[in-house]
Design a protein around this motif. Structure first.
Motif: not given
Length: 108
Positions: A64-81, A83-88
Motif C-alpha cells: 500500500y505504501s508504494l501504491l500511495q507513493d505512485f498515486i501521489n506522484r501521478f496526481t502531482k504530475a497530472a495536476e501540472t498538466w 488533468l485530474a484523476i477521477s476517484t469515482t
C-alpha cells in the motif's frame, strides 16, 4: 485526438515515474527463435511499474505504501498538466498468489 492524448498521457506518466522504484519483477527467457542476432544479450528480468490501455492506467505495486507513493506522484504530475484523476472511477484490486481477493482495500 487519440495521438494527442497518448502523447500527453505518456508525458504525464514519464514525469510521475521519474525516480520511482517499482517492485514488481518479471522474469523471462529468450529461446533464440524470436531474436536470431548472434551476440545479442538481452536482460532476463525487468521491473513493471504500470500497464496502460487507451486512457486507463494500472499501477503494479506489492505494498500500500508504494501504491500511495505512485498515486501521489501521478496526481502531482497530472495536476501540472491540468488533468485530474477521477476517484469515482478509480479502483484498487488486491491480488495474492495469482488470484484476486477484493476490489477494494481491506482494513485487516
Amino acid at each position: 485526438a487519440p495521438f494527442l492524448f497518448n502523447s500527453l498521457f505518456d508525458q504525464v506518466t514519464h514525469t510521475a515515474l521519474s525516480g520511482f522504484e517499482g517492485d514488481v519483477q518479471v522474469n523471462y527467457k529468450i529461446d533464440g527463435k524470436l531474436f536470431r542476432r548472434s551476440g545479442c544479450k538481452l536482460p532476463l528480468k525487468m521491473t513493471i511499474t504500470e500497464l496502460r490501455f487507451a486512457d486507463d492506467l494500472m499501477a503494479t505495486c506489492h505494498s500500500y505504501s508504494l501504491l500511495q507513493d505512485f498515486i501521489n506522484r501521478f496526481t502531482k504530475a497530472a495536476e501540472t498538466w491540468g488533468l485530474a484523476i477521477s476517484t469515482t472511477k478509480s479502483k484498487v484490486m488486491i491480488q495474492q498468489n495469482g488470484f484476486p481477493l477484493s476490489a477494494s482495500p481491506t482494513n485487516s
